[in-house]
Design a protein around this motif. Sequence first.
Motif, PDB file in Angstrom:
ATOM      1  N   VAL A 257       0.832  -1.207   0.000  1.00 44.66           N
ATOM      2  CA  VAL A 257       0.000   0.000   0.000  1.00 44.66           C
ATOM      3  C   VAL A 257       0.862   1.251   0.000  1.00 44.66           C
ATOM      4  CG1 VAL A 257      -1.949   1.150   1.127  1.00 44.66           C
ATOM      5  CG2 VAL A 257      -1.657  -1.307   1.385  1.00 44.66           C
ATOM      6  N   PRO A 258       1.206   1.774  -1.202  1.00 42.29           N
ATOM      7  CA  PRO A 258       1.905   3.055  -1.235  1.00 42.29           C
ATOM      8  C   PRO A 258       0.955   4.240  -1.359  1.00 42.29           C
ATOM      9  CG  PRO A 258       2.276   1.809  -3.282  1.00 42.29           C
ATOM     10  CD  PRO A 258       1.167   1.152  -2.539  1.00 42.29           C
ATOM     11  N   GLY A 259      -0.335   3.965  -1.606  1.00 42.63           N
ATOM     12  CA  GLY A 259      -1.296   5.055  -1.784  1.00 42.63           C
ATOM     13  C   GLY A 259      -1.887   5.459  -0.450  1.00 42.63           C
ATOM     14  N   VAL A 260      -2.083   6.745  -0.264  1.00 44.06           N
ATOM     15  CA  VAL A 260      -2.630   7.223   1.000  1.00 44.06           C
ATOM     16  C   VAL A 260      -4.113   7.528   0.835  1.00 44.06           C
ATOM     17  CG1 VAL A 260      -2.493   8.945   2.822  1.00 44.06           C
ATOM     18  CG2 VAL A 260      -0.429   8.206   1.666  1.00 44.06           C
ATOM     19  N   ASN A 261      -4.945   6.706   1.484  1.00 46.69           N
ATOM     20  CA  ASN A 261      -6.367   6.992   1.563  1.00 46.69           C
ATOM     21  C   ASN A 261      -6.594   7.686   2.906  1.00 46.69           C
ATOM     22  OD1 ASN A 261      -9.118   6.957   1.927  1.00 46.69           O
ATOM     23  ND2 ASN A 261      -9.249   4.744   2.159  1.00 46.69           N
ATOM     24  N   ILE A 279      -0.272  -7.361   4.585  1.00 43.97           N
ATOM     25  CA  ILE A 279      -0.477  -6.019   4.050  1.00 43.97           C
ATOM     26  C   ILE A 279       0.709  -5.177   4.474  1.00 43.97           C
ATOM     27  CG2 ILE A 279      -1.993  -4.010   4.022  1.00 43.97           C
ATOM     28  CD1 ILE A 279      -4.259  -5.853   4.840  1.00 43.97           C
ATOM     29  N   LYS A 280       1.453  -4.695   3.488  1.00 45.89           N
ATOM     30  CA  LYS A 280       2.651  -3.922   3.810  1.00 45.89           C
ATOM     31  C   LYS A 280       2.449  -2.483   3.366  1.00 45.89           C
ATOM     32  CE  LYS A 280       7.604  -4.631   3.864  1.00 45.89           C
ATOM     33  NZ  LYS A 280       7.711  -5.031   5.246  1.00 45.89           N
ATOM     34  N   ALA A 281       2.406  -1.592   4.326  1.00 47.29           N
ATOM     35  CA  ALA A 281       2.274  -0.176   4.005  1.00 47.29           C
ATOM     36  C   ALA A 281       3.657   0.351   3.669  1.00 47.29           C
ATOM     37  CB  ALA A 281       1.661   0.575   5.173  1.00 47.29           C
ATOM     38  N   SER A 282       3.741   1.147   2.602  1.00 48.64           N
ATOM     39  CA  SER A 282       5.039   1.578   2.088  1.00 48.64           C
ATOM     40  C   SER A 282       5.043   3.093   1.998  1.00 48.64           C
ATOM     41  CB  SER A 282       5.224   0.938   0.711  1.00 48.64           C
ATOM     42  OG  SER A 282       6.113   1.662  -0.080  1.00 48.64           O
ATOM     43  N   LEU A 283       6.048   3.714   2.552  1.00 50.55           N
ATOM     44  CA  LEU A 283       6.115   5.173   2.453  1.00 50.55           C
ATOM     45  C   LEU A 283       7.562   5.598   2.294  1.00 50.55           C
ATOM     46  CD1 LEU A 283       4.555   7.913   2.743  1.00 50.55           C
ATOM     47  CD2 LEU A 283       5.281   7.884   5.122  1.00 50.55           C
TER      48      LEU A 283
END
Lengths: 342, 351
Positions: A257-261, A279-283
Amino acid sequence: MKAAVLRGGRFAVETLSDPVPTGRQAVLRVTYCGICGSDLHALRAGTLPEGAILGHEIVGEIIALGPDARGFEVGDRVTTLSAVPCDQCAKCKAGLYRSCEKGWQVFGYTGLAGGYAEQLLTHTAVLEKAPEALSDIGAALNEPSMVGLYAARTSRVRTGDNVAIIGAGPIGLLVLQSVLLSNPANCWVIETSAGRLAKAMELGATAGFDPTTDDLPAFFLNHCPMGGPDVVFECAGAKGTLQKAIEWVRPGGQVVVPGVNMELDEVSPLTMVGKECEIKASLGGMDLFRTALDLISAGKIKPETMVTRIIGLDEVDEICQTLGTRGDDNVKVLVAPGKGLR
Amino acid sequence: MKAPVLHGRRSMSFDEVPDPVAGDNEVVVEVGFCGICGSDLHLYDSATAPDGIVLGHEFGGTIVSLGKAVTGWEAGDRVVGAPQKPCMNCAFCLKGDFDFCYQHYRLDAQRAGTVAAGGVSLGSGGYGPFTKIIAPRLMRIPDALDDRQAAAIEPAAVGLHAVKLSGMRLGDRVAILGAGPIGLFTLQCALAAGARQVVVAEPAPGRAARAKQLGADHVFNPRDVTNVAAAFADHLGGAPDVVFDAAGVPATLQQAVDVVKPGGSVMMVGVSFDAAPVRPSVWVTKRVTVRACFAYSRADYEVTIAMLEKGTLRVENVITSVVPASETHLAFERLLNPNDDVKVLVDPRAR
């Protein structure tokens, strides 16, 4: 200098005093600044402070340096990271910028002026010189390219995997280009805008799908040995797409998840547990700032192909109302603060 | 034989049912004890299981008869069997990788019923005195383990599987939400895996006390604090590297993300059947990894048995009472309300 300043939820071009660098800071004359989806999300969520100057995808020329700045000269063509250390605390004074006591501030969101302006105050610790071979546009889009590269590298994608990317906005298209470098078997792109899908196909996607008309679960069941893609990138940043990613990924697969909702969303724990998905959040990925620059210079990532429009400061307000909304086929829009003014 | 039979929502009666007969590749076992699982409670409370089923999948037993194709086992062997029945048709089963059987991973409420319901062979589970296990799923129970420990292998393996998949490393700070059976086995496995500290949030005082006795460095009541994340960070000396969500309610998923350190990992061990509200912007800005795990592999069973035998995993303070099979429905009703019990075993031979 002139800048597009947020006033009551709209942008107005105002004349402000020129920034003055201290310590190891630098001032750039901004050549281009990309409009990022995060800027639009924050604008539409109404979370920005009054008077904000947005913009953190920047290329420019150094026009002034603080007295302690080293390694750069006036006239250098540079690109900057999207966030800067404070340069004032004890850790920054000792050169330990990563440990900045105030925490790095991102241009635009908390009062730090960004790149929708003729000039930008930044810090030499976060600058990279643009290689000769690199265009100004390529250098401006190094920051989002790095975000896409980081998402691809933090994922489990291996050569021969099946990959799906939800959303063919700039981040989706940059994830696509980075993922393709490791040669997946298939890289499918899911997007409602025909223009953006066409761009994804041009950049090497295996096939494109419109989720409102195509039966994706049936397609994945028929085309993936394990019933779904090995990795799904959620780059749409819209409400409900995270759950879709979880539903589409194969058992034991990974959702990145590189998109920010910015909205409150819902996921089904039953789907997640039933699939043992991750689920891996990526920033970010600022360690990859130079790597991205080299990949763009070598022509392996082509962010410039995404640019559909270049505007002046006086057009920022209008474009921010429509960019990325349904029916808009724009992909990447750049602000050229000098356009029409110099 | 007589067994507690489920008839629709919140209705169970102690009825005469046919004795199971071993198919060619099956064995019939006499059940020692069978644990009451939260998923059984959910089936009981939601009417999602087939009518007339005997539940129960946390049991060990002794082989009493064998199908004619079964080799390597004999009557009198003490055994346990992983409860999921592989479909033998999906891409995973065709490779012999039954632990990843695609059917298991396509859980919906309906399927959850049929997978977890009747034990290994559908129709009659471990709350009855006899049940069946298919031969490929059999594993031997060492003599050193008694029937109570054998009944705990299944839930203990869930905790083990969760810790193994969580990404937890030696020296990590660990937070656990919930001290039910899964939370308590997760606690023991995290300690065994070398957690620097483990802090548990649990509202029920009886469960909280048991978490403390099993080695938690600190246990607090999340309803007594205004900020759960701050409470964990205070007691751990910093935000946790890994958070295990073993509460099984929708709200704790986002809470786990709020509690974990930036860049940390959340492991969902418990499962809620309702949608969980989440704030993806927090997930992304904190760069968290959220994982979910389901059950265990055969290898997890082997490790769990070895750890119970060694005493690394303990059932004291997890198993809190034993009820006769004829009173199973009373235990279900009690467990559906707030209570201090943790794991309740059914004794299928007791009336």
